[in-house]
Design an enzyme around this catalytic site. Structure first.
Site, PDB file in Angstrom:
ATOM      1  CD  GLU A  66      48.238  37.565  36.455  1.00  0.00           C
ATOM      2  OE1 GLU A  66      47.833  37.654  37.629  1.00  0.00           O
ATOM      3  OE2 GLU A  66      48.237  38.523  35.647  1.00  0.00           O
ATOM      4  CG  HIS A 135      39.462  35.944  44.032  1.00  0.00           C
ATOM      5  ND1 HIS A 135      38.642  36.987  43.691  1.00  0.00           N
ATOM      6  CD2 HIS A 135      40.734  36.409  43.917  1.00  0.00           C
ATOM      7  CE1 HIS A 135      39.377  38.048  43.390  1.00  0.00           C
ATOM      8  NE2 HIS A 135      40.649  37.724  43.524  1.00  0.00           N
TER       9      HIS A 135
END
Length: 338
Positions: A66, A135
């Site tokens: 990322e 998540h």
């Protein structure tokens, strides 16, 4: 004379894709990059079909790094491109926050306004489907707290398209947070309002302009994202009991439409804030503070319905207990109307 129908019913995911595709067609500087945005089409359907239409030079599947691909997007933006970068889950911001906040958000300021970063960082938020503590968060309050970035959160397919179009065209970095429960994906629990009417032509929804999605006289519910749909469901139920609920969809946190909040709460005199982010130090407190600082006179104390300060549980019963679902919204409204 026959009128051509230009409005179709799309899922949130298809509305997002249509906005991105139309902007890619209009502007060759728009590119898309991130994990699984190519052949897979984004794990929440946010980029489906873009690779087939625009090819691998404009739709880039990246390694699982990322920091690297968000940095790539920032560099591309400063050099005149308009990248749309997908961070797969907002929860992953921890491994790349330096790029997001110390670079993407600050370059314009640190350059004295000479360098723009016209970049969209889109990411999936929200719980409700047992994906655990890493998540299932929303975290929009975290980004809204940090100056330098616009923060938008659609609650329906039409806004999903219009806000995406506006975000891509904006010269500022924009965080675009879409709720998984509003994507209309076949493998997730269906939300009836995850499908809606969406105009076919390109259009913008103004960033920073809230929407009264249901008018009412007795109490204002200020909310955003999936919670807008939960609030509307509760409002329709309570109407049968004679409780008239107004629902205000913020649509963006930065800029925050404080005038719309004050106008609605000033009319009803009662406030419930529903926020699928953590309660402490976040959006719900900012809304209540805004009402207090503007001197709005309330008929009863405001009530916040948010996620308590605990990680999102995995077990379905525990997860539903902490999320701001219909039962908690209903109880809060009944409390403020007395």
């Amino acid at each position: 004379m026959t009128t051509v129908e230009t409005t179709r019913r799309l899922t949130g995911a298809k509305a997002m894709v249509e906005a991105i595709a139309q902007e890619m067609e209009r502007d060759p500087s728009v590119i898309v990059l991130g994990e699984d945005v190519g052949a897979y089409g984004g794990i929440f359907g946010s980029t489906t079909g873009l690779l087939d239409t625009f090819g691998p030079e404009r739709v880039l599947d990246t390694p699982i790094s990322e920091t690297a691909f968000i940095g790539l997007g920032i560099g591309a933006a400063t050099e005149g491109m308009r990248p749309v970068v997908e961070l797969m889950f907002v929860d992953f911001f921890g491994v790349c926050m330096d790029q997001i906040y110390n670079h993407m958000a600050k370059i314009h300021f640190e350059s004295g306004g000479n360098v723009k970063v016209p970049m969209v960082l889109m990411t999936a938020v929200g719980g409700g489907y047992s994906d655990g503590a890493q998540h299932s968060q929303c975290l929009w309050g975290t980004f809204a707290h940090l100056p330098g970035m616009k923060v938008v959160v659609p609650s329906n397919p039409a806004d999903a398209k219009g806000l995406m179009t506006a975000a891509i065209r904006d010269d500022n970095p924009v965080i675009y947070l879409f709720h998984k429960g509003l994507q209309g994906l076949v493998w997730m629990a269906k939300q009836s309002r995850s499908v809606g009417d969406v105009p076919a032509e390109p259009y913008e929804v103004e960033i920073g302009k809230a929407a009264v999605v249901r008018e009412g006289a007795d109490v204002t519910v200020v909310t955003l994202s999936l919670s807008v749909q939960h609030a509307l469901e509760v409002a329709e139920e309570l109407a049968a009991e004679g409780v008239d609920v107004e629902v205000l969809d913020l649509r963006s946190l930065v800029p925050l439409d404080r005038d719309a909040i004050v106008a609605s709460v000033g009319k009803t005199g009662r406030l419930v804030v529903v926020d699928e982010d953590y309660q402490s130090f976040g959006l719900s407190g900012e809304i209540v503070a805004t009402v207090a600082e503007r001197g709005v006179v309330l008929k009863s104390a405001p009530v916040r319905v948010a996620v308590p300060d605990v990680p999102i549980p995995y077990a379905r019963e525990l997860e539903y207990a902490v999320l701001p679902r219909q039962d908690r919204i209903r109880a809060a409204i009944r409390k403020v109307v007395g």
